[in-house]
Design a protein around this motif. Structure first.
Motif, PDB file in Angstrom:
ATOM      1  N   ASN A 133       0.909  -1.160   0.000  1.00 38.87           N
ATOM      2  CA  ASN A 133       0.000   0.000   0.000  1.00 38.87           C
ATOM      3  C   ASN A 133       0.949   1.212   0.000  1.00 38.87           C
ATOM      4  N   SER A 168      -9.437  11.847   3.585  1.00 44.33           N
ATOM      5  CA  SER A 168     -10.325  10.770   4.028  1.00 44.33           C
ATOM      6  C   SER A 168     -10.042  10.375   5.463  1.00 44.33           C
ATOM      7  N   SER A 169     -10.631   9.246   5.840  1.00 43.13           N
ATOM      8  CA  SER A 169     -10.539   8.761   7.211  1.00 43.13           C
ATOM      9  C   SER A 169      -9.181   8.079   7.429  1.00 43.13           C
ATOM     10  N   MET A 170      -9.022   7.371   8.542  1.00 45.72           N
ATOM     11  CA  MET A 170      -7.698   6.855   8.943  1.00 45.72           C
ATOM     12  C   MET A 170      -7.154   5.824   7.954  1.00 45.72           C
ATOM     13  N   CYS A 171      -5.845   5.884   7.758  1.00 39.87           N
ATOM     14  CA  CYS A 171      -5.134   4.913   6.928  1.00 39.87           C
ATOM     15  C   CYS A 171      -4.103   4.208   7.821  1.00 39.87           C
ATOM     16  N   GLY A 172      -4.313   2.925   8.056  1.00 42.31           N
ATOM     17  CA  GLY A 172      -3.435   2.175   8.958  1.00 42.31           C
ATOM     18  C   GLY A 172      -2.045   1.960   8.379  1.00 42.31           C
ATOM     19  N   ASN A 173      -1.985   1.566   7.110  1.00 40.12           N
ATOM     20  CA  ASN A 173      -0.662   1.386   6.491  1.00 40.12           C
ATOM     21  C   ASN A 173       0.051   2.729   6.373  1.00 40.12           C
ATOM     22  N   GLY A 174      -0.702   3.770   6.038  1.00 42.91           N
ATOM     23  CA  GLY A 174      -0.118   5.110   5.967  1.00 42.91           C
ATOM     24  C   GLY A 174       0.381   5.561   7.331  1.00 42.91           C
ATOM     25  N   TYR A 222      -4.275  12.672   5.780  1.00 40.93           N
ATOM     26  CA  TYR A 222      -4.305  11.622   4.749  1.00 40.93           C
ATOM     27  C   TYR A 222      -5.307  11.944   3.621  1.00 40.93           C
ATOM     28  N   SER A 241     -11.548   3.773   9.608  1.00 39.89           N
ATOM     29  CA  SER A 241     -12.220   3.832   8.306  1.00 39.89           C
ATOM     30  C   SER A 241     -13.283   2.730   8.289  1.00 39.89           C
ATOM     31  N   ASN A 278      -6.830  10.155  -0.075  1.00 32.36           N
ATOM     32  CA  ASN A 278      -6.877   9.023  -0.997  1.00 32.36           C
ATOM     33  C   ASN A 278      -6.340   9.446  -2.370  1.00 32.36           C
ATOM     34  N   GLU A 329     -10.558  -0.577  -2.050  1.00 37.03           N
ATOM     35  CA  GLU A 329     -10.533   0.654  -1.254  1.00 37.03           C
ATOM     36  C   GLU A 329     -11.329   1.780  -1.906  1.00 37.03           C
ATOM     37  N   ARG A 330     -12.232   2.341  -1.130  1.00 35.58           N
ATOM     38  CA  ARG A 330     -12.919   3.551  -1.602  1.00 35.58           C
ATOM     39  C   ARG A 330     -11.886   4.665  -1.693  1.00 35.58           C
ATOM     40  N   GLY A 371      -4.499  -1.414   5.893  1.00 34.44           N
ATOM     41  CA  GLY A 371      -4.216  -1.614   7.324  1.00 34.44           C
ATOM     42  C   GLY A 371      -5.462  -1.579   8.194  1.00 34.44           C
ATOM     43  N   THR A 372      -6.328  -0.561   7.983  1.00 25.41           N
ATOM     44  CA  THR A 372      -7.568  -0.540   8.763  1.00 25.41           C
ATOM     45  C   THR A 372      -8.452  -1.718   8.338  1.00 25.41           C
ATOM     46  N   ASN A 410     -15.086   0.651   2.439  1.00 23.48           N
ATOM     47  CA  ASN A 410     -14.058  -0.237   1.906  1.00 23.48           C
ATOM     48  C   ASN A 410     -14.604  -1.660   2.006  1.00 23.48           C
TER      49      ASN A 410
HETATM   50  N1  LIG Z   1      -9.365   4.276   1.445  1.00 24.97           N
HETATM   51  C1  LIG Z   1      -9.700   4.368   2.834  1.00 24.97           C
HETATM   52  C2  LIG Z   1      -8.656   4.998   3.694  1.00 24.97           C
HETATM   53  C3  LIG Z   1      -7.299   4.362   3.530  1.00 24.97           C
HETATM   54  C4  LIG Z   1      -7.175   2.986   4.158  1.00 24.97           C
HETATM   55  C5  LIG Z   1      -5.739   2.523   4.117  1.00 24.97           C
HETATM   56  N2  LIG Z   1      -5.215   2.081   2.897  1.00 24.97           N
HETATM   57  C6  LIG Z   1      -5.325   1.685   5.280  1.00 24.97           C
HETATM   58  O1  LIG Z   1      -4.213   1.122   5.223  1.00 24.97           O
HETATM   59  O2  LIG Z   1      -6.011   1.661   6.300  1.00 24.97           O
HETATM   60  C7  LIG Z   1     -11.000   5.167   3.012  1.00 24.97           C
HETATM   61  O3  LIG Z   1     -11.165   6.224   2.397  1.00 24.97           O
HETATM   62  O4  LIG Z   1     -11.836   4.734   3.829  1.00 24.97           O
END
Ligand SMILES: N[C@@H](CCC[C@H](N)C(=O)O)C(=O)O
Length: 260
Positions: A13, A71-77, A63, A137, A65, A189-190, A200-201, A171
């Protein structure tokens, strides 16, 4: 305008990460962000992350997209920005930082493995065919037969744009069980509007949903994603879960400057 960036990836990711402590980056320029993430016309990434100052903790993570929208939380990010902050010497081996869903604690080992604490999770929806929960997310989780053959982009988009999730969308994670505490996961992923190699999330949501459904009794679960392996550990807390950690690598890829 010249924009220095570094590219990181966490189990495939991938993210453009920018040091925005001097607030030079045009944060409302959706077109610019989506172009930087474009794999043909830009650097190429699933998302873009800004590191900014915070008054009380080590830094703030912002973060976006690949569609250019915040957007909301990104765990890998989250894991990748911890590695980025270490490379910038903002932190050493442990940190607390602010993200859109609140404070996160994390630690990074010399081998690049990051333990990222996620927010507690409550309100898991379980139906006979799918689970839905928010791990920072929103995530829909369902089992899939022939996971390796599945057209994740097509099937994921179908559910993401269905009436169940309305305009906000979700997602979409497809799962198969490999061992009592090992699950294979593929995620639509949205905001990327495609399958990514890891979310990650998403894997955090899968681990909790599998425990909630009684598919595993283990409190440390391995998730095999297209881009590698992640682990999620957690504790049961009433109807929900607490002390949730997303554990996995965060890797520097390359860096450069874009002149705009
Ligand atoms: N695309 C997700 C947010 C990103 C998720 C991410 N890749 C992760 O690792 O959690 C959204 O907009 O909900």
């Amino acid at each position: 305008m010249t924009i220095p960036f570094k590219k990181y990836q966490g189990t495939g990711n991938d993210f453009v990460i920018i040091d925005n402590r001097h607030l030079f980056f045009p944060k409302d320029d959706t077109k610019l962000i989506s172009k930087l993430c474009d794999r043909k016309f830009g650097i190429g990434a699933d998302g873009l992350i800004l590191l900014e100052n915070h008054d009380l903790v080590d830094f703030t993570m912002v973060y976006y997209n690949a569609d250019g929208k915040q957007s909301s939380m990104c765990g890998n990010g989250g894991r990748c920005i911890v590695a980025f902050a270490k490379a910038l010497e903002i932190i050493q081996s442990s940190t607390t930082f602010m993200a859109i869903d609140g404070l996160h604690e994390a630690s990074i080992a010399n081998d690049g493995i990051v333990h990222l604490k996620m927010q507690d999770v409550t309100g898991i929806k379980a139906t006979p065919s799918y689970s839905f929960l928010d791990t920072g997310s929103p995530h829909h989780i369902q089992f899939a037969e022939n996971l390796s053959e599945l057209d994740v982009k097509k099937e994921g988009a179908c559910i993401r744009y269905s009436d169940t999730y309305g305009s906000a969308g979700s997602n979409i994670n497809f799962v198969s069980q490999k061992e009592p505490n090992v699950f294979a996961v593929r995620t639509y992923e949205r905001g990327v509007e495609d399958e990514t190699l890891s979310c990650g999330t998403g894997v955090t949501a899968v681990a909790l949903a599998m425990h909630h459904q009684g598919k595993t009794n283990e409190k440390r679960v391995r998730l095999d994603v297209e881009g590698g392996e992640l682990e999620v550990s957690f504790e049961k807390d009433g109807d929900g879960y607490a002390n949730i950690f997303l554990i996995g690598p965060a890797t520097y890829v390359f860096e450069g400057e874009i002149t705009w």
